[in-house]
Design a protein around this motif. Structure first.
Motif, PDB file in Angstrom:
ATOM      1  N   ILE A  58      -6.749 -83.686  30.624  1.00 38.27           N
ATOM      2  CA  ILE A  58      -7.330 -82.351  30.666  1.00 38.27           C
ATOM      3  C   ILE A  58      -6.828 -81.612  29.431  1.00 38.27           C
ATOM      4  N   PHE A  59      -7.758 -81.154  28.601  1.00 42.47           N
ATOM      5  CA  PHE A  59      -7.390 -80.420  27.396  1.00 42.47           C
ATOM      6  C   PHE A  59      -7.621 -78.933  27.635  1.00 42.47           C
ATOM      7  N   GLY A  60      -6.628 -78.112  27.264  1.00 45.50           N
ATOM      8  CA  GLY A  60      -6.748 -76.684  27.457  1.00 45.50           C
ATOM      9  C   GLY A  60      -6.035 -76.223  28.701  1.00 45.50           C
ATOM     10  N   GLY A  61      -6.272 -74.959  29.090  1.00 46.40           N
ATOM     11  CA  GLY A  61      -5.499 -74.373  30.164  1.00 46.40           C
ATOM     12  C   GLY A  61      -4.210 -73.806  29.608  1.00 46.40           C
ATOM     13  N   PRO A  62      -3.213 -73.567  30.459  1.00 48.92           N
ATOM     14  CA  PRO A  62      -1.965 -72.972  29.975  1.00 48.92           C
ATOM     15  C   PRO A  62      -1.127 -73.912  29.107  1.00 48.92           C
ATOM     16  N   SER A  63      -1.379 -75.205  29.180  1.00 48.01           N
ATOM     17  CA  SER A  63      -0.702 -76.180  28.325  1.00 48.01           C
ATOM     18  C   SER A  63      -1.723 -76.794  27.364  1.00 48.01           C
ATOM     19  N   TYR A  64      -1.221 -77.446  26.322  1.00 51.97           N
ATOM     20  CA  TYR A  64      -2.154 -78.096  25.405  1.00 51.97           C
ATOM     21  C   TYR A  64      -2.921 -79.208  26.111  1.00 51.97           C
ATOM     22  N   MET A  65      -2.194 -79.990  26.926  1.00 48.08           N
ATOM     23  CA  MET A  65      -2.792 -81.135  27.594  1.00 48.08           C
ATOM     24  C   MET A  65      -2.094 -81.366  28.929  1.00 48.08           C
ATOM     25  N   ALA A  66      -2.855 -81.874  29.892  1.00 45.73           N
ATOM     26  CA  ALA A  66      -2.304 -82.380  31.144  1.00 45.73           C
ATOM     27  C   ALA A  66      -2.805 -83.812  31.284  1.00 45.73           C
ATOM     28  N   LEU A  67      -1.890 -84.764  31.315  1.00 49.52           N
ATOM     29  CA  LEU A  67      -2.249 -86.176  31.197  1.00 49.52           C
ATOM     30  C   LEU A  67      -1.736 -86.974  32.383  1.00 49.52           C
ATOM     31  N   VAL A  68      -2.506 -87.997  32.758  1.00 52.21           N
ATOM     32  CA  VAL A  68      -2.083 -88.938  33.798  1.00 52.21           C
ATOM     33  C   VAL A  68      -2.311 -90.352  33.280  1.00 52.21           C
ATOM     34  N   CYS A  69      -1.250 -91.142  33.196  1.00 54.31           N
ATOM     35  CA  CYS A  69      -1.354 -92.527  32.740  1.00 54.31           C
ATOM     36  C   CYS A  69      -0.893 -93.457  33.854  1.00 54.31           C
ATOM     37  N   PRO A  70      -1.781 -94.296  34.406  1.00 56.85           N
ATOM     38  CA  PRO A  70      -1.347 -95.262  35.424  1.00 56.85           C
ATOM     39  C   PRO A  70      -0.316 -96.230  34.855  1.00 56.85           C
ATOM     40  N   THR A  71       0.725 -96.508  35.628  1.00 53.10           N
ATOM     41  CA  THR A  71       1.753 -97.457  35.203  1.00 53.10           C
ATOM     42  C   THR A  71       1.843 -98.679  36.113  1.00 53.10           C
ATOM     43  N   SER A  72       1.118 -98.659  37.218  1.00 57.66           N
ATOM     44  CA  SER A  72       1.019 -99.786  38.142  1.00 57.66           C
ATOM     45  C   SER A  72      -0.102 -99.437  39.114  1.00 57.66           C
ATOM     46  N   PRO A  73      -0.447-100.332  40.032  1.00 56.26           N
ATOM     47  CA  PRO A  73      -1.476 -99.972  41.006  1.00 56.26           C
ATOM     48  C   PRO A  73      -1.119 -98.771  41.878  1.00 56.26           C
ATOM     49  N   THR A  74       0.176 -98.410  41.937  1.00 58.67           N
ATOM     50  CA  THR A  74       0.577 -97.319  42.837  1.00 58.67           C
ATOM     51  C   THR A  74       1.299 -96.172  42.142  1.00 58.67           C
ATOM     52  N   THR A  75       1.626 -96.309  40.854  1.00 64.27           N
ATOM     53  CA  THR A  75       2.421 -95.290  40.168  1.00 64.27           C
ATOM     54  C   THR A  75       1.740 -94.829  38.876  1.00 64.27           C
ATOM     55  N   ALA A  76       2.228 -93.696  38.363  1.00 68.29           N
ATOM     56  CA  ALA A  76       1.725 -93.149  37.105  1.00 68.29           C
ATOM     57  C   ALA A  76       2.788 -92.260  36.494  1.00 68.29           C
ATOM     58  N   TYR A  77       2.624 -91.955  35.191  1.00 66.68           N
ATOM     59  CA  TYR A  77       3.425 -90.852  34.669  1.00 66.68           C
ATOM     60  C   TYR A  77       2.484 -89.694  34.364  1.00 66.68           C
ATOM     61  N   MET A  93      -0.564 -87.254  13.461  1.00 69.56           N
ATOM     62  CA  MET A  93      -0.273 -85.865  13.106  1.00 69.56           C
ATOM     63  C   MET A  93      -1.548 -85.029  13.010  1.00 69.56           C
ATOM     64  N   GLN A  94      -2.619 -85.621  12.498  1.00 74.48           N
ATOM     65  CA  GLN A  94      -3.872 -84.890  12.400  1.00 74.48           C
ATOM     66  C   GLN A  94      -4.387 -84.507  13.785  1.00 74.48           C
ATOM     67  N   MET A  95      -4.318 -85.428  14.720  1.00 75.94           N
ATOM     68  CA  MET A  95      -4.792 -85.132  16.067  1.00 75.94           C
ATOM     69  C   MET A  95      -3.884 -84.122  16.758  1.00 75.94           C
ATOM     70  N   ALA A  96      -2.589 -84.193  16.506  1.00 75.71           N
ATOM     71  CA  ALA A  96      -1.680 -83.194  17.074  1.00 75.71           C
ATOM     72  C   ALA A  96      -1.998 -81.811  16.530  1.00 75.71           C
ATOM     73  N   GLN A  97      -2.300 -81.726  15.244  1.00 78.92           N
ATOM     74  CA  GLN A  97      -2.607 -80.429  14.639  1.00 78.92           C
ATOM     75  C   GLN A  97      -3.867 -79.822  15.225  1.00 78.92           C
ATOM     76  N   TRP A  98      -4.848 -80.653  15.537  1.00 75.80           N
ATOM     77  CA  TRP A  98      -6.058 -80.134  16.178  1.00 75.80           C
ATOM     78  C   TRP A  98      -5.723 -79.494  17.523  1.00 75.80           C
ATOM     79  N   ASP A 111      -4.026 -76.180  16.949  1.00 75.98           N
ATOM     80  CA  ASP A 111      -4.962 -75.166  16.465  1.00 75.98           C
ATOM     81  C   ASP A 111      -6.095 -74.888  17.448  1.00 75.98           C
ATOM     82  N   HIS A 112      -6.124 -75.647  18.549  1.00 75.00           N
ATOM     83  CA  HIS A 112      -7.183 -75.492  19.556  1.00 75.00           C
ATOM     84  C   HIS A 112      -8.571 -75.676  18.936  1.00 75.00           C
ATOM     85  N   VAL A 113      -8.685 -76.711  18.099  1.00 78.23           N
ATOM     86  CA  VAL A 113      -9.973 -77.016  17.494  1.00 78.23           C
ATOM     87  C   VAL A 113     -10.412 -78.417  17.919  1.00 78.23           C
ATOM     88  N   GLN A 114     -11.714 -78.630  17.910  1.00 74.67           N
ATOM     89  CA  GLN A 114     -12.266 -79.928  18.269  1.00 74.67           C
ATOM     90  C   GLN A 114     -12.492 -80.730  16.997  1.00 74.67           C
TER      91      GLN A 114
END
Length: 376
Positions: free
Chosen positions: A201-220, A347-352, A355-358
């Motif tokens: 999820i991009f935007g909101g009160p944080s820059y990003m909210a991310l979910v990465c599966p790490t096993s069939p039952t867990t994630a970070y 770094m380029q993607m982090a800067q975007w 800057d809140h740009v697409q």
């Protein structure tokens, strides 16, 4: 005959254990020193793309990683709205080729355990709670004085001791590590059964909210905010802030938020970057991995670059017949431009995001794929 008979590796992270195992496989006597008292890995999860998996296959541990991790092939993009509306599903580029999963998520300590066990099976001699105090080298080798008072001589020393590399400091190499301006909470926990891909999820009160599966039952679960100094906070205070920051994010976040109760499973780190100009060696001491390059995880290539460093270095040290300038020039030719492409793109993607740009994310991803899809 290989260029080296015995090698010291400093640091038991991914790059160090990989280099050590591959060298030992070729008959090189390898000592590995680690300042920590046991195998450990900071962080909750790690995202490994195809070129990292290629090295894990070379090590013979890919199947084990796939058994404990979670392969996936898409990025699911959601909106920061009450329904966490899915707006796109983007196929990952298979950086490792069509015969490998495009991406695998893993619990970092699981990966660390697998790599250390692999190095031990290869015959690497581990010495924990130990580091190096001094290095003295000549044309034929390196004399090392260790923190426990012992000494030894090696043909080559490999500094794979991370972002704040002590080996780099001993070599008096100036390298400024800078903050990107972002800080990331990472929580290891359970996941809903239908979250089988990477969700962002991009935007909101944080820059990003991310979910990465790490096993069939867990994630970070990760929230990326403006970098803050949270070193004075207690673990409980950091957890409370993480939960509060997560409340505007919905969908899978709503399903698991109440289970985030253990402060020990939450980490907070800044995104940082540096890249050491070539060459990465000083005489017979060479640096690899985070000791010479680090970047924000916006393309998920940091660990992959460390794995590749280790693989290429081990190949050169065991295929060549002398440790000479030709060997180091070959290492530079195969690594520097490839790594620079990844660092610059990250770094380029982090800067975007800052800057809140697409930006042209597909274009940058294709550029990285062109650089890393072929074996290093």
């Amino acid at each position: 005959m290989p260029a080296v008979k015995n090698v010291l590796v400093v640091g038991a992270g991914a790059a160090g254990t990989t280099a050590a195992a591959l060298l030992a496989d070729a008959g090189v006597a390898v000592d590995l020193v680690e300042i920590k008292s046991e195998v450990s890995a900071l962080g909750s999860g790690i995202t490994l793309q195809g070129n990292a998996l290629r090295v894990l296959r070379q090590l013979g541990v890919l199947d084990e990683c796939l058994q404990v991790g979670q392969p996936f092939s898409q990025l699911v993009i959601r909106l920061p709205d009450p329904a966490a509306t899915i707006v796109a599903r983007v196929d990952d580029i298979p950086f490792g080729g069509p015969d490998l999963p495009s991406t695998v998520g893993m619990y970092r300590p699981d990966l660390a355990r697998i790599l250390v066990a692999r190095a031990e099976r290869a015959g690497v001699r581990f010495r924990f709670s130990t580091t190096i105090d001094s290095l003295t080298q000549d044309d034929d080798g390196v004399d090392v004085h260790f923190s426990d008072g012992s000494t030894a001589r090696y043909d080559v020393v490999v500094g794979a001791d991370g972002l704040r590399s002590w080996t780099r400091r001993l070599l008096e190499i100036p390298l400024e590590t800078k903050s990107v301006g972002m800080g990331a909470f990472r929580m290891f926990g359970s996941k809903p059964t239908d979250v089988t891909e990477f969700h962002a999820i991009f935007g909101g009160p944080s820059y990003m909210a991310l979910v990465c599966p790490t096993s069939p039952t867990t994630a970070y679960w990760s929230l990326v905010e403006e970098a803050r100094d949270r070193t004075t906070q207690t673990p409980e205070e950091r957890l409370a802030d993480f939960l509060e920051l997560s409340r505007p994010y919905h969908g899978p976040w709503d399903e698991v938020r109440d289970s985030f109760t253990d402060p020990a499973k939450l980490n907070y780190t800044w995104f940082e970057h540096h890249l050491l100009d070539a060459p990465w060696n000083r005489g017979r001491v060479v640096l690899i991995g985070d000791a010479v390059h680090t970047c924000p995880p916006t393309i998920a290539q940091g660990a992959a670059m460390g794995f590749e460093d280790a693989s290429v270095l081990a190949e050169l040290l065991t295929d060549r017949h002398a440790v000479d300038e030709d060997l180091w020039a070959a290492f530079t030719a195969r690594r520097f431009d490839r790594v620079k492409t990844v660092v610059d793109a990250s770094m380029q993607m982090a800067q975007w995001n800052l800057d809140h740009v697409q930006g042209d994310v597909p274009g940058v991803t294709r550029r990285v794929a062109a650089a890393v899809s072929q074996p290093a």
